[in-house]
Design an enzyme around this catalytic site. Structure first.
Site, PDB file in Angstrom:
ATOM      1  N   GLY A 124       0.833  -1.208   0.000  1.00 28.70           N
ATOM      2  CA  GLY A 124       0.000   0.000   0.000  1.00 28.70           C
ATOM      3  C   GLY A 124       0.859   1.246   0.000  1.00 28.70           C
ATOM      4  O   GLY A 124       2.064   1.176  -0.270  1.00 28.70           O
ATOM      5  N   ASN A 125       0.264   2.378   0.282  1.00 24.26           N
ATOM      6  CA  ASN A 125       1.046   3.618   0.391  1.00 24.26           C
ATOM      7  C   ASN A 125       0.385   4.532   1.422  1.00 24.26           C
ATOM      8  O   ASN A 125      -0.645   4.191   1.999  1.00 24.26           O
ATOM      9  CB  ASN A 125       1.177   4.295  -0.981  1.00 24.26           C
ATOM     10  N   HIS A 126       1.004   5.693   1.642  1.00 26.79           N
ATOM     11  CA  HIS A 126       0.583   6.558   2.753  1.00 26.79           C
ATOM     12  C   HIS A 126      -0.576   7.503   2.429  1.00 26.79           C
ATOM     13  O   HIS A 126      -0.912   8.352   3.249  1.00 26.79           O
ATOM     14  CB  HIS A 126       1.761   7.418   3.219  1.00 26.79           C
ATOM     15  N   SER A 127      -1.183   7.402   1.273  1.00 26.50           N
ATOM     16  CA  SER A 127      -2.253   8.353   0.938  1.00 26.50           C
ATOM     17  C   SER A 127      -3.389   8.251   1.971  1.00 26.50           C
ATOM     18  O   SER A 127      -3.832   7.153   2.319  1.00 26.50           O
ATOM     19  CB  SER A 127      -2.805   8.041  -0.461  1.00 26.50           C
ATOM     20  N   ALA A 161      -3.855   7.575  -5.015  1.00 26.81           N
ATOM     21  CA  ALA A 161      -2.477   7.114  -5.210  1.00 26.81           C
ATOM     22  C   ALA A 161      -2.577   5.622  -5.536  1.00 26.81           C
ATOM     23  O   ALA A 161      -2.554   4.767  -4.653  1.00 26.81           O
ATOM     24  CB  ALA A 161      -1.671   7.339  -3.945  1.00 26.81           C
TER      25      ALA A 161
END
Ligand code: CTP
Length: 400
Positions: free
Chosen positions: A208-211, A276
């Site tokens: 995943g990512n930090h969005s 994102a």
């Protein structure tokens, strides 16, 4: 003009309360119907008789009338309004609003109001600067309430700084503009993607990512506020929309987001791709939890479908496509390549090198990059205000 618009003016205790009389007059001149709710301390600064005369309505301040025993129905009052504006909003009233401290009729009405709520702080500069006040304002903004920023100037204390309530005529004009804007995008179908995507490796792990989803949700709310039919397609995010007209579709992976977007691509007027989206996803998802072993683990990844680029490939005449780019180096050059390769109308560029920009915070500093290499730079501002700039630019492209 504000014909047919019902406005509650909440007045709290501040020397700026005298300006509320001018605000009532300005709103009445614009043909709005105005009802005033005031706190006890507000009535020490301005008399209810002045306000009832100007508003041509009774002024409310108590839960019940001591003489007749009649109860003031704050719920009805809250539901009656098309907009509630608290002006002036003292530090104490801001705190009560932010924390649901319901010890007067103004706060009860605020808590019952289903309409948009605006507030115009008025206080001494140090009170305005205090972290508590800042936190309360941020909290109210996170509820979707709109802050009409105070201006700089001479304050009642004799000190000079930020804390003067915005002028009543300006507040009235902002309210008029708000109601006019409500129809700006009416009949337009708009998709906004937001948040991260999670790409499963096995039943318990993902890439995943930090969005956070804050930017995308703010954009969806802004378009809905201006009358568009908005579908928010959101990856895993706890951020909630403040506009109940936004239709939300929750998705997890890039593929699910792609499917949800393309389900309505055909009838789309505008797409703002703020999500994102993962560029890569595991080639295969293990049906069982992957157990650790000696040595390194290799996860094979494949490219996901580029949703924005795919929309750009089948873009119809008149459709407006907006993309985002989060860059860490060669920002303008990369964004410029992206806007062309994806056939977008503009890219909202933010750089992780800029302080206050990026994933988790409430602010952003962006540059709009157009295919003809035109750029528009913006100051650091709240994500809510960035959403307004995006909607304004989309409007310019949509109605050329
Ligand atoms: N985007 C998309 N589908 C993807 C990937 C990205 O729709 N599979 C959209 C994003 O929502 C955003 C823009 O494309 O609007 C971002 O462009 P992208 O080229 O993917 O940026 P990065 O992921 O940062 O890629 P790069 O590694 O090329 O910088």
């Amino acid at each position: 003009m504000l014909e047919g618009k019902k406005i509650i003016l909440g007045i709290s205790g501040s020397i700026a309360a005298y300006k509320s009389a001018y605000l009532v007059r300005a709103l009445k001149k614009m043909k709005a119907e105005v009802k005033v709710v005031m706190t006890d301390s507000a009535s020490e600064f301005i008399g209810p008789l002045t306000l009832s005369t100007l508003s041509e309505n009774p002024v409310y301040s108590q839960f019940s009338d001591k003489k007749t025993g009649a109860w003031t129905n704050h719920v009805e009052l809250g539901l009656w309004a098309d907009l509630m504006v608290v002006a002036p909003a003292s530090a104490s009233t801001l705190s009560k609003m932010a924390n649901g401290h319901c010890d007067n009729l103004l706060i009860a009405t605020y808590l019952s109001a289903k309409c948009p709520v605006w507030f115009a702080p008025a206080m001494d500069l140090d009170m305005y600067k205090h972290p508590t006040t800042k936190e309360n304002i941020q909290k109210l903004e996170s509820f979707g309430n709109i802050c009409i920023e105070p201006t700089n100037g001479e304050l009642a204390s004799g000190l000079i700084g930020k804390g003067r309530m915005e002028e009543p005529e300006v507040i009235a004009q902002l309210i008029e503009k708000y109601f006019n804007n409500q129809h700006e995008f009416s009949g337009k179908k708009i998709i906004v993607t937001a948040g991260p995507t999670f790409e499963a490796i096995d039943p318990v792990r993902f890439i995943g990512n930090h969005s956070s989803g804050k930017m995308g949700v703010a954009i969806a709310d802004e378009f809905a506020e201006r009358g568009a039919e908005v579908t928010l397609i959101c990856g895993p995010s706890s951020i909630q929309s403040n506009n109940n007209k936004v239709k939300r579709i929750d998705v997890t992976s890039a593929e699910e987001m792609y499917q949800a977007v393309f389900a309505s691509q055909d009838t789309l007027d505008v797409a703002v791709m703020a999500a994102a989206v993962a560029d890569y996803t595991p080639v295969s998802i293990s049906s069982e939890k992957v157990k650790k072993k000696e040595g390194d683990l290799k996860v094979d990844l494949k490219r996901t479908k580029d949703i924005l680029k795919s929309l750009g490939g089948v873009k119809k005449e008149g459709q407006v496509l907006v993309g985002f780019a989060m860059e860490t180096q060669n920002e303008l050059e990369n964004a410029s390549k992206k806007v062309k390769s994806k056939n977008a109308d503009f890219i909202v560029l933010n750089s992780l090198r800029e302080e206050g920009a990026g994933f988790k915070g409430d602010t952003n500093k962006v540059t709009f990059v157009y295919p003809n290499n035109k750029t528009t730079h913006f100051e650091l501002k709240s994500k809510l205000d960035v959403a307004k700039d995006i909607a304004d630019s989309v409007k310019d492209l949509l109605y050329v």
